[in-house]
Scaffold this active site. Structure first.
Site: not given
Ligand code: PEP
Ligand code: MG
Length: 578
Positions: A194, A301, A337, A437, A460-461, A471, A508
């Protein structure tokens, strides 16, 4: 002596500046005791270093502007106050005069004493102030140890600073950018952390996993970050500086070329329209999204609203942020989100749980929100109220079970009812979506899809949880592979199930903004991409060269490929097919 260190490209661009090492323990501490006749000189050195640190903070204070002014100013003022505190400074002078310690050792001892006091406190906020002590001490240490050449210093003074550190928390990045830090070099970290995502959003060049950074870079060295090559050049030569200028020129030219695509359609050669949404975290992202013709915001986010602060933002404050987002997008859809705190995103207000053994598998995202129903309700109410100002949708992170979506739907419906009853204007229908995710959600999608209006794939997740690879762990960077056959199958399956059920599906994660994956994702059936707006024009340029029908033919072969090498091979064929 020129030296090149390599690392992961976490945020694009180049930056030239003076290194500022942020790891006090790495400073050279002279442990020898002083002779009587050296004491005066050492007192003088510390006096000068303290004065220089105070002056730096004064200049910094003048430079602060922008959205986070109040928070950043508080941070700088706290540091200035510490340096003005006689008890704090006298303690160090006593250590030199009476204890005969060198200034560097006195600073370290003073730090350790104060930190020990802070650490013994029960209050987590006060305990966290230890970082401030470290920052202040590091600033003074840096001033004690400046010994680079006059020319380097002159050039560097004009070009600002580059933070060189072991790690940096996402919450530290905004103040750093606002402090005028030009770039970041980390000895650990990953490109999908992040922190990296936020650095991209702040347009702050950043390299991660530069393993030797703290061993080879000295405080005040002139360094050049090359976020394109994944290199940091220590003591750059005239040639490096020329390369930097060429990059600046090329970047301007590339911007000009891509600018021609700002108003262009995103459409494959065979006429299929592809929607490019923006992942937006900051007002600058919103402006860029509009300027580059985003179809809307595909991912906002909200946790980044929570990271900078000691208290939680209340409903009203959140409402204003979401309303401005909706207004800023001028009627285009905005996907907000709900809070995704936990794992590597912990807040200062203490909402995210502390001390979990395994936070990435812990109380994160919707799991945390459902345990804090009041907090979640205030967020949902704020989003619903913002729906009066533009089409907003609610997206839920870290979904594993269909029951979680039922719980959120119930809460959303309750909030809608209450708001309507109290006379608030809100949109007649608010879409609710789930992030896919976690592999369980991808596999159970046929049941989850009935409870949602849309889905967004968070690769990403999804990559991290499918492959059991953290990650953020740079030791495992080679295993963190979005092209793993299992990941591709889950992505393809999610797109197919969603489309079959008549739901929109976007992707995304960071994959969406990587033009090397554009053909692949279109081959797998994706039509909605969401990415950092800075990447949108490049992806549009790529989409416009592809033929979707020709790519779709290859999907089955891609999904059958058993190894990364075979997938790469199939991808190469895709490029020629597209
Ligand atoms: C993702 O996981 O792909 C995603 C977009 O969410 P985040 O990066 O915020 O975890
Ligand atoms: Mg995620």
């Amino acid at each position: 002596m020129r030296l090149v260190l390599t690392g992961g490209r976490a945020s694009y661009g180049m930056a030239l500046g003076r290194a500022r090492l942020e790891q006090p323990s790495r400073y050279l501490i002279d442990e020898r005791l002083l002779d009587e006749n050296e004491i005066g000189g050492e007192v003088e050195r510390l006096t000068l270093a303290l004065a220089a640190a105070r002056e730096e903070l004064r200049i910094l204070r003048e430079k602060i502007h922008g959205a986070m002014t109040r928070e950043v100013a508080e941070f700088v003022d706290a540091h200035s106050l510490m340096l003005a505190d006689h008890e704090f400074t006298n303690g160090m002078f006593d250590l030199i005069r009476i204890g005969r310690y060198h200034a560097s050792a006195a600073l370290k001892m003073q730090r350790d004493n104060i930190v020990a006091v802070f650490e013994s406190m029960d209050d987590p906020y006060l305990r966290s102030r230890k970082e401030d002590i470290d920052h202040v001490i590091a600033r003074v240490q840096a001033n004690l140890q400046r010994d680079t050449s006059h020319e380097e210093r002159k050039l560097a003074a004009r070009t600002g600073e580059i933070l060189v550190s072991d790690t940096v928390a996402p919450s530290e990045l905004v103040p750093l950018a606002e402090h005028g830090v030009l770039g970041v070099v980390l000895s650990s970290g990953s490109t999908v952390s992040h922190g990296a995502i936020l650095a991209r959003s702040l347009h702050l060049p950043m390299l991660v996993a530069v393993h030797d950074a703290l061993a080879y870079i000295q405080d005040d060295d002139l360094i050049l970050i090359d976020g394109e090559q994944g290199e940091v050049v220590v003591h750059p030569t005239a040639q490096d500086l020329a390369r930097y200028r060429t990059w600046q020129r090329d970047a301007t030219q590339k911007d000009k070329r891509l600018a021609l695509l700002r108003d262009a359609d995103t459409r494959t050669r065979d006429g299929v329209s592809i929607a490019l949404y923006a992942n937006a975290e900051s007002p600058a992202d919103i402006a860029q999204a509009r300027a580059f013709g985003a179809a809307g915001v595909g991912l906002y986010r909200t946790e980044f609203l929570f990271l900078q602060r000691k208290e939680l933002p209340n409903e009203e404050e959140q409402f204003l942020a979401y309303r401005d987002l909706a207004l800023g997008m001028g009627g285009l859809p905005v996907t907000i989100r709900t809070l995704d705190l936990g794992a590597d995103k912990t807040d200062s207000s203490g909402v995210a749980l502390d001390g979990e053994e395994n936070p990435a598998l812990g109380v994160r995202g919707v799991r945390l929100s459902l345990r804090r129903p009041q907090l979640m309700a205030s967020q949902l109410r704020a989003i619903l109220r913002a729906s009066a100002y533009g089409p907003v949708r609610v997206l839920v992170p870290m979904v594993t079970t269909v029951e979680e979506m039922h719980d959120v739907r119930r809460m959303l419906t309750d909030c809608e009812r209450e708001l309507r009853a109290s006379g608030q204007t809100i949109a007649t229908h608010i879409e609710l979506g789930a992030m896919i995710e976690v592999p369980a959600a991808a596999l159970a999608l046929p049941s989850i899809i009935r409870s949602v209006d849309f889905v967004a794939i968070g690769t990403n997740d999804l990559v991290q949880y499918t492959l059991a690879v953290d990650r953020n762990n740079d030791q495992l960077a080679n295993l963190y592979d979005p092209l793993h056959p299992a990941v591709l199958k889950l992505i393809a399956n999610t797109i197919a199930v969603a489309h079959k059920a008549g739901r929109r599906v976007s992707l995304c994660g960071e994959m969406a903004g990587n033009k090397h994956y554009t053909a692949l994702l279109i081959a797998l059936g994706l039509t909605d991409f969401s990415m950092h707006p800075a990447l949108m024009l490049e992806v549009r340029e790529t989409v416009n060269t592809l033929d979707r029908a020709a790519l779709r033919v290859h999907a089955a072969a891609l999904l059958r490929a058993p190894t990364r090498a075979k997938i790469e091979h199939a991808l190469a064929r895709l490029s020629s097919a597209g």
